[in-house]
Enzyme design. Structure first.
Site, mmCIF file in Angstrom:
data_model
loop_
_atom_site.group_PDB
_atom_site.id
_atom_site.type_symbol
_atom_site.label_atom_id
_atom_site.label_comp_id
_atom_site.label_asym_id
_atom_site.label_seq_id
_atom_site.Cartn_x
_atom_site.Cartn_y
_atom_site.Cartn_z
ATOM 1 N N ASP A 219 0.870 -1.107 -0.110
ATOM 2 C CA ASP A 219 0.015 0.075 -0.031
ATOM 3 C C ASP A 219 0.757 1.145 0.029
ATOM 4 O OD1 ASP A 219 -3.075 0.650 0.710
ATOM 5 O OD2 ASP A 219 -1.509 2.252 1.326
ATOM 6 N N ASN A 227 -3.614 12.686 -2.942
ATOM 7 C CA ASN A 227 -4.727 13.295 -3.955
ATOM 8 C C ASN A 227 -5.249 14.258 -3.282
ATOM 9 O OD1 ASN A 227 -4.764 11.243 -5.924
ATOM 10 N ND2 ASN A 227 -6.044 9.680 -4.511
ATOM 11 N N HIS A 232 -6.034 14.613 -8.368
ATOM 12 C CA HIS A 232 -6.032 13.028 -8.669
ATOM 13 C C HIS A 232 -5.128 12.950 -9.915
ATOM 14 C CE1 HIS A 232 -8.984 11.528 -5.978
ATOM 15 N NE2 HIS A 232 -9.710 12.760 -6.130
ATOM 16 N N ASP A 236 -2.736 9.765 -9.821
ATOM 17 C CA ASP A 236 -2.539 8.742 -10.816
ATOM 18 C C ASP A 236 -1.078 8.661 -11.406
ATOM 19 O OD1 ASP A 236 -5.067 8.389 -10.697
ATOM 20 O OD2 ASP A 236 -5.674 9.393 -12.720
ATOM 21 N N GLU A 262 -4.884 2.437 -4.277
ATOM 22 C CA GLU A 262 -3.396 2.605 -3.941
ATOM 23 C C GLU A 262 -2.886 1.124 -3.479
ATOM 24 O OE1 GLU A 262 -4.928 4.000 0.300
ATOM 25 O OE2 GLU A 262 -5.604 3.661 -2.020
#
Length: 367
Positions: A219, A227, A232, A236, A262
């Site tokens: 993770d 974010n 975002h 990404d 994630e």
């Protein structure tokens, strides 16, 4: 001196070979299993070309040049997909001028050398940077239209793989997606089970087969904050870069999945606990030292557990999640093994552990 020429310009072949080839193409088109399609490809090329050997290599880069890992082989007496339980040393494709030239060609190349061996080769993927190389060796040069069919069937195979990729790969990271995990994990478990059922004396002689396999959950630390702070689009970009780090940190035969958000899952085959930890640590360090534009430093935590074919997949995933939770709760940016934590008394054993609400706790902790 060897003579090379593009395959696309060749023409002429007997009807019997064409019918045989069409039968193999039909079988290939009806399959949704990547290994079966690959086996059909090398078998079709062997039968139609009358080849002494057809080999499909997965191509990757090395400091000295392109190298290949054998994916499947077909010879007159047998055909097989490379056994993932075995280590296959990389083939130095760059040391063979013919194969090196084939990698740089988009049309395929042919060669008749002074030893009387005829070879055909076709690279698959981006020109100059292919992901695979198909090579056929023949004692006698095949007729022209058969050689031409080699090119077209290989392209058909590539198109079928592209369709599978569309269904099986995560659209952002190009890692395997959550939907394909169950099928891959069942196959993985079956392989581990077969290895454990092998005669103990034989397993003792085969050091690789005697090593365990592992499931890991990874993770990205504080991803929600990334974010929320940068947006975002940058989130990404972080996911993309972490996925690329994964591809370079883990071995080619390891299975890499984006589980959602994630979170990533990794299946490691045939390594000791120490080596499994070293592989995950290599990835963790690579993320920690990677430069992420605008965002700055990013770290990742991981937990892993030993694969036991007797346990339900959900229970093994829960064990890996518990080890991940421990990593998160104790400072993040670290790797922990479930079995090691239990042995040290830092986690309760599986009989006493209550996993109810564990995922909700993890999600809350990651925010």
């Amino acid at each position: 001196m060897s003579e090379k020429k593009g395959l696309a310009s060749l023409a002429g072949a007997p009807d019997q070979s064409m019918f045989k080839l069409l039968g193999q193409v039909r079988a290939m088109s009806s399959s949704r299993d990547r290994e079966q399609m690959t086996l059909r490809l090398v078998t079709a090329m062997r039968d139609v070309l009358g080849a002494s050997e057809v080999t499909l290599y997965a191509v990757s880069a090395s400091p000295k040049g392109p190298v290949g890992a054998i994916v499947a082989v077909a010879r007159p007496d047998h055909e097989q997909v490379a056994n993932e339980d075995e280590d296959h040393p990389p083939v130095a494709l760059h040391e063979d001028a013919f194969l090196d030239g084939a990698i740089r060609s988009s049309d395929g190349v042919a060669e008749s050398n002074t030893d009387g061996i005829y070879r055909l080769a076709l690279a698959m993927g981006d020109a100059g940077n292919p992901h695979a190389l198909l090579v056929a060796r023949c004692d006698v040069a095949p007729e022209a239209r058969v050689r031409d069919a080699f090119l077209h069937v290989a392209h058909f195979y590539q198109n079928q793989l592209d369709l599978l990729d569309y269904a099986e790969l995560d659209t952002l990271t190009k890692l395997l997606n959550r939907k394909t995990f169950d099928e891959n994990f069942d196959r993985f478990i079956a392989s581990v089970g077969r290895a454990q059922q092998t005669d103990p004396e034989r397993r003792q002689q085969d050091d690789l087969a005697a090593r365990p396999s592992w499931m890991g959950v990874i993770d990205i630390d504080k991803f929600k904050r990334i974010n929320d702070t940068f947006g975002h689009l940058f989130g990404d970009e972080v996911l993309l870069r972490v996925a690329e780090v994964m591809k370079h940190s883990f071995r080619q035969r390891d299975k890499l999945f984006r589980f959602g958000g994630e979170e990533f899952v990794v299946l490691l085959r045939n390594v000791s606990e120490a080596d499994a930890r070293a592989i995950f640590e290599r990835f963790r360090t690579a993320v920690e030292t990677h430069e992420f534009p605008q965002v700055g430093q990013v770290t990742a935590s991981a937990g892993f557990t030993r694969i036991d074919p007797v346990l339900p997949p959900a229970e093994m995933l829960g064990h890996a999640d518990e080890a991940l939770y421990f990593s998160k709760e104790n400072g993040r940016n670290q790797v922990n093994c479930y079995e090691d934590l239990v042995a040290r008394g830092l986690l309760e054993g599986p009989k006493q552990a209550d996993n109810t609400g564990l995922q909700a706790d993890i999600d809350a902790l990651f925010d």
